[in-house]
Design a protein around this motif. Sequence first.
Motif, mmCIF file in Angstrom:
data_model
loop_
_atom_site.group_PDB
_atom_site.id
_atom_site.type_symbol
_atom_site.label_atom_id
_atom_site.label_comp_id
_atom_site.label_asym_id
_atom_site.label_seq_id
_atom_site.Cartn_x
_atom_site.Cartn_y
_atom_site.Cartn_z
ATOM 1 N N MET A 178 43.146 -18.620 22.275
ATOM 2 C CA MET A 178 42.583 -18.115 23.467
ATOM 3 C C MET A 178 43.540 -17.820 24.473
ATOM 4 O O MET A 178 43.329 -17.037 25.401
ATOM 5 C CB MET A 178 41.305 -19.130 24.020
ATOM 6 C CG MET A 178 40.242 -19.546 23.244
ATOM 7 S SD MET A 178 39.368 -18.130 22.682
ATOM 8 C CE MET A 178 39.967 -17.679 21.085
ATOM 9 N N ASN A 179 44.677 -19.106 24.435
ATOM 10 C CA ASN A 179 45.713 -18.541 25.615
ATOM 11 C C ASN A 179 46.480 -17.359 25.254
ATOM 12 O O ASN A 179 47.178 -16.717 26.160
ATOM 13 C CB ASN A 179 46.668 -19.812 25.522
ATOM 14 C CG ASN A 179 46.207 -21.035 26.181
ATOM 15 O OD1 ASN A 179 45.426 -20.891 26.902
ATOM 16 N ND2 ASN A 179 46.805 -22.195 25.752
ATOM 17 N N LEU A 180 46.408 -16.809 24.145
ATOM 18 C CA LEU A 180 46.855 -15.374 23.582
ATOM 19 C C LEU A 180 46.049 -14.376 23.997
ATOM 20 O O LEU A 180 46.364 -13.266 23.859
ATOM 21 C CB LEU A 180 47.158 -15.054 22.012
ATOM 22 C CG LEU A 180 48.152 -16.535 21.536
ATOM 23 C CD1 LEU A 180 48.387 -16.143 19.942
ATOM 24 C CD2 LEU A 180 49.634 -16.299 22.008
ATOM 25 N N MET A 181 45.004 -14.667 24.835
ATOM 26 C CA MET A 181 43.965 -13.797 25.200
ATOM 27 C C MET A 181 43.129 -13.106 23.940
ATOM 28 O O MET A 181 42.786 -11.717 23.972
ATOM 29 C CB MET A 181 44.820 -12.655 26.040
ATOM 30 C CG MET A 181 45.484 -13.289 27.278
ATOM 31 S SD MET A 181 44.411 -14.218 28.434
ATOM 32 C CE MET A 181 43.312 -12.963 28.975
ATOM 33 N N ILE A 182 43.122 -13.598 22.899
ATOM 34 C CA ILE A 182 42.318 -13.203 21.698
ATOM 35 C C ILE A 182 40.964 -13.530 21.832
ATOM 36 O O ILE A 182 40.522 -14.602 22.316
ATOM 37 C CB ILE A 182 42.681 -13.685 20.461
ATOM 38 C CG1 ILE A 182 44.034 -13.367 20.172
ATOM 39 C CG2 ILE A 182 41.773 -13.267 19.299
ATOM 40 C CD1 ILE A 182 44.925 -13.918 19.079
ATOM 41 N N LYS A 183 39.905 -12.590 21.974
ATOM 42 C CA LYS A 183 38.492 -12.958 22.396
ATOM 43 C C LYS A 183 37.868 -13.662 21.183
ATOM 44 O O LYS A 183 38.144 -13.554 19.989
ATOM 45 C CB LYS A 183 37.714 -11.585 22.401
ATOM 46 C CG LYS A 183 37.867 -10.765 23.553
ATOM 47 C CD LYS A 183 37.104 -9.578 23.510
ATOM 48 C CE LYS A 183 37.441 -8.595 24.858
ATOM 49 N NZ LYS A 183 36.546 -7.565 24.837
ATOM 50 N N ARG A 184 36.989 -14.536 21.333
ATOM 51 C CA ARG A 184 36.563 -15.397 20.544
ATOM 52 C C ARG A 184 35.803 -14.681 19.338
ATOM 53 O O ARG A 184 35.909 -15.317 18.041
ATOM 54 C CB ARG A 184 35.290 -16.340 21.171
ATOM 55 C CG ARG A 184 34.702 -17.446 20.317
ATOM 56 C CD ARG A 184 35.803 -18.580 19.801
ATOM 57 N NE ARG A 184 35.352 -19.621 19.097
ATOM 58 C CZ ARG A 184 35.679 -19.643 17.773
ATOM 59 N NH1 ARG A 184 36.197 -18.697 17.001
ATOM 60 N NH2 ARG A 184 35.116 -20.485 16.897
ATOM 61 N N GLU A 186 52.730 -14.065 17.479
ATOM 62 C CA GLU A 186 52.972 -14.760 18.707
ATOM 63 C C GLU A 186 52.479 -16.169 18.625
ATOM 64 O O GLU A 186 53.121 -17.137 19.537
ATOM 65 C CB GLU A 186 52.088 -14.208 19.732
ATOM 66 C CG GLU A 186 52.556 -12.714 19.896
ATOM 67 C CD GLU A 186 51.582 -12.228 21.137
ATOM 68 O OE1 GLU A 186 51.214 -12.736 22.059
ATOM 69 O OE2 GLU A 186 51.204 -10.748 21.071
#
Length: 256
Positions: free
Chosen positions: A112-118, A146
């Motif tokens: 989530m810190n990589l801004m990947i949606k759940r 990343e």
Amino acid sequence: MRGFIPPQNQEETVFCKKASSICEKAERMHIKAFSTFLDLRQKELFISQFNKYSGIKLEFYSGFEGDCERVIACVFDEYDQVFSYDYPICILKSEIKGDDKLSHRDFLGALMNLMIKREYIGDIIVEDNLCYIACHNHMAPVVIGELKQVKRSSVDFDYCDDLVTYQRVYSRQKSVTVASMRIDAVISAVLNCSRNEGSSYIKQGNVSTNHLLVKHSDFEIMNGDVISIRGKGKYRISFDGNKSRKDRFFITYYKY
């Protein structure tokens, strides 16, 4: 028996429209149409939309073999068939190098810190010094490129071509009896507390079943339901309808 629970908020209403659009596309164009990863509640809502159409079929796949919760839906022509390799899912694998005892929550937080949606991440399996992530094809390069550290431990994900079988290990399993299958009665038995205390968790908005927020103490629990109680854990409920001589239901709960 508990029936279908319609959308409870705007987010679920929007989701149903998206699910309906996927079904309509498959029906109209005679193609395989896929969702992103669904949780248990979204799976139920997706099925409700699929049932409005004809001439199409619906199947779900997690990317793993075994006891998994998050799946991608495939809607396709009734004369067609779908295979595991059709799904936009890849399995990523990494060795965990470090002294941290990492959990599912640790890896999910890092993703989530990589801004990947759940919705682009499926089940995450952490076993010993290995981690497997079911990932939507679109996000796999981001994870591989990343995600290099979780807490103080080093990771280096790459594609895993092997079929991964997962058998969930629960921290506790116990069989008990309950007066009814109301959720307040089940919580009382699982937490070994009074029924009033069980109801208080519900009133405080701390209880969900299959990712659906439970608002009433008389909510009926079904076989296979997953109950989450904030601060108290997550439990899968199993029962076959049998009763004791005192007319109480036999249930078995499994704590995650």
